[in-house]
Design a protein around this motif. Structure first.
Motif, short mmCIF file in Angstrom:
data_model
loop_
_atom_site.label_atom_id
_atom_site.label_comp_id
_atom_site.label_asym_id
_atom_site.label_seq_id
_atom_site.Cartn_x
_atom_site.Cartn_y
_atom_site.Cartn_z
N TYR A 3 0.83 -1.25 0.04
CA TYR A 3 -0.03 -0.04 -0.13
C TYR A 3 0.84 1.28 0.10
O TYR A 3 2.30 1.25 0.42
CB TYR A 3 -0.83 -0.08 1.20
N ILE A 4 0.23 2.24 -0.24
CA ILE A 4 0.99 3.64 -0.27
C ILE A 4 0.24 4.38 0.79
O ILE A 4 -0.62 4.81 0.90
CB ILE A 4 0.55 4.45 -1.53
N LEU A 40 -6.81 3.95 -5.50
CA LEU A 40 -5.25 4.37 -5.65
C LEU A 40 -4.70 4.60 -4.22
O LEU A 40 -3.53 4.45 -3.87
CB LEU A 40 -5.23 5.79 -6.37
N ASN A 299 1.37 3.98 -7.47
CA ASN A 299 0.77 2.16 -7.48
C ASN A 299 1.57 1.33 -8.41
O ASN A 299 1.68 0.14 -8.12
CB ASN A 299 -0.66 2.31 -7.80
N GLN A 300 1.58 1.85 -9.65
CA GLN A 300 2.42 1.34 -10.83
C GLN A 300 3.84 0.83 -10.44
O GLN A 300 4.30 -0.57 -10.70
CB GLN A 300 2.20 1.89 -11.98
N LEU A 303 4.37 -0.62 -5.75
CA LEU A 303 3.98 -1.64 -4.94
C LEU A 303 4.27 -3.00 -5.55
O LEU A 303 4.30 -3.34 -6.77
CB LEU A 303 2.53 -1.53 -5.09
#
Length: 303
Positions: A3-4, A40, A299-300, A303
């Motif tokens: 996760y971010i 996101l 995310n791209q 992760l």
């Protein structure tokens, strides 16, 4: 990491401004809602900042200026230079937002990456605010990380379309904070200051030109300075349709820039704290889309 981690406080968009005011105060809440809706970001990984301690502000800013802003006793000219009418809501928003970038830097150092859904107040100087910036969250976050012995050197990598003039002046006495500003030469502020590294690009700069500079400058800065943390101002006022920007960068160009910065930081194993920076448009959906490119890139790539 799955996760971010991100930082957000409701006060960021709780600022009543005249309908003619060009500052898009709703964009923070809009981006927050968009990010959750499109997965996101996830609410359980949100961190909510408390108001920043005044003692921390005193380490970077003139104590008299800090007190005058908080108490609403700045003179009319100084308040006008900031660009916002004074209000209790503005004080509340400011104190939470500045601490939010500090918290974002702490999260990045712990997790490798973190995002703050505001920030980038790079026109704030030692004893005055300017251009919608009151206290310089970028410098405060860098100084705090170093003082807490969590980093020896911090790179502020500023990709907002406007020069980070306040960051430039505030870091001149701090050899452990490296300032780099990549900006439009013909845009605000009219009087540029001296960052450690200034990349002046001309009006009408295109995707390919811009991305070439990012590709070259960031690895160079990492080799030269070997920072332990990068604080990244991911301003989207570089967009071709931004109300206050003079570049010709597409939405795809913003995504490519953010992917480049994140991938370079990751490749060098340097924690990255990203703030969303400037972005100005009457079209709220368009503005949300531009700012969301940072989250898509994170995310791209992370992760």
């Amino acid at each position: 990491m799955k996760y971010i981690p991100f930082v957000y406080h409701a006060s960021y968009s709780q600022l009543a401004l005249p309908s003619t005011h060009r500052f898009p105060t709703s964009k923070y809440h809009n981006l927050y809602q968009h990010a959750l809706k499109h997965q996101l970001l996830f609410e359980q990984y949100r961190q909510t900042p408390s108001p920043i301690d005044k003692e921390i502000l005193y380490a970077i800013h003139c104590p008299l200026y800090v007190e005058q802003f908080i108490n609403g006793t700045l003179d009319h000219k100084a308040q006008r230079r900031i660009g916002f009418p004074w209000s209790n809501e503005l004080v509340r928003r400011t104190l939470h937002a500045v601490n939010g970038t500090r918290l974002c830097a702490e999260l990045a150092l712990e997790h490798g990456i973190a995002v703050h859904l505001t920030g980038g107040y790079h026109h704030a100087h030692y004893d005055f605010g300017s251009g919608f910036c009151i206290f310089n969250d970028l410098v405060i976050a860098a100084r705090s990380a170093i003082d807490a012995k969590k980093a020896d050197k911090v790179l502020i990598f500023d990709c907002d379309v406007h020069q980070g003039d306040g960051t430039a002046t505030l870091t001149q006495g701090h050899s452990d904070i490296i300032s780099c500003s990549i900006h439009c030469a013909q845009n605000f502020p009219s009087r540029k200051q001296q960052s450690d590294h200034d990349i002046d690009l001309d009006k009408g700069c295109t995707d390919s030109d811009y991305l070439d500079h990012i590709r070259q400058i960031l690895p160079y800065l990492i080799r030269l300075h070997q920072p332990d943390l990068i604080i990244y101002d991911a301003g989207v006022d570089i967009h071709q349709h931004d109300d206050l920007g003079y570049f010709a960068i597409s939405t795809q160009g913003i995504l490519d820039r953010d992917k480049q910065v994140i991938s370079i930081a990751k490749m060098h194993n340097i924690p990255l704290a990203a703030v969303i920076g400037g972005g100005y448009s009457r079209n709220e959906d368009e503005l949300t889309l531009r700012h969301s490119q940072l989250l898509i890139a994170a995310n791209q790539l992370w992760l």
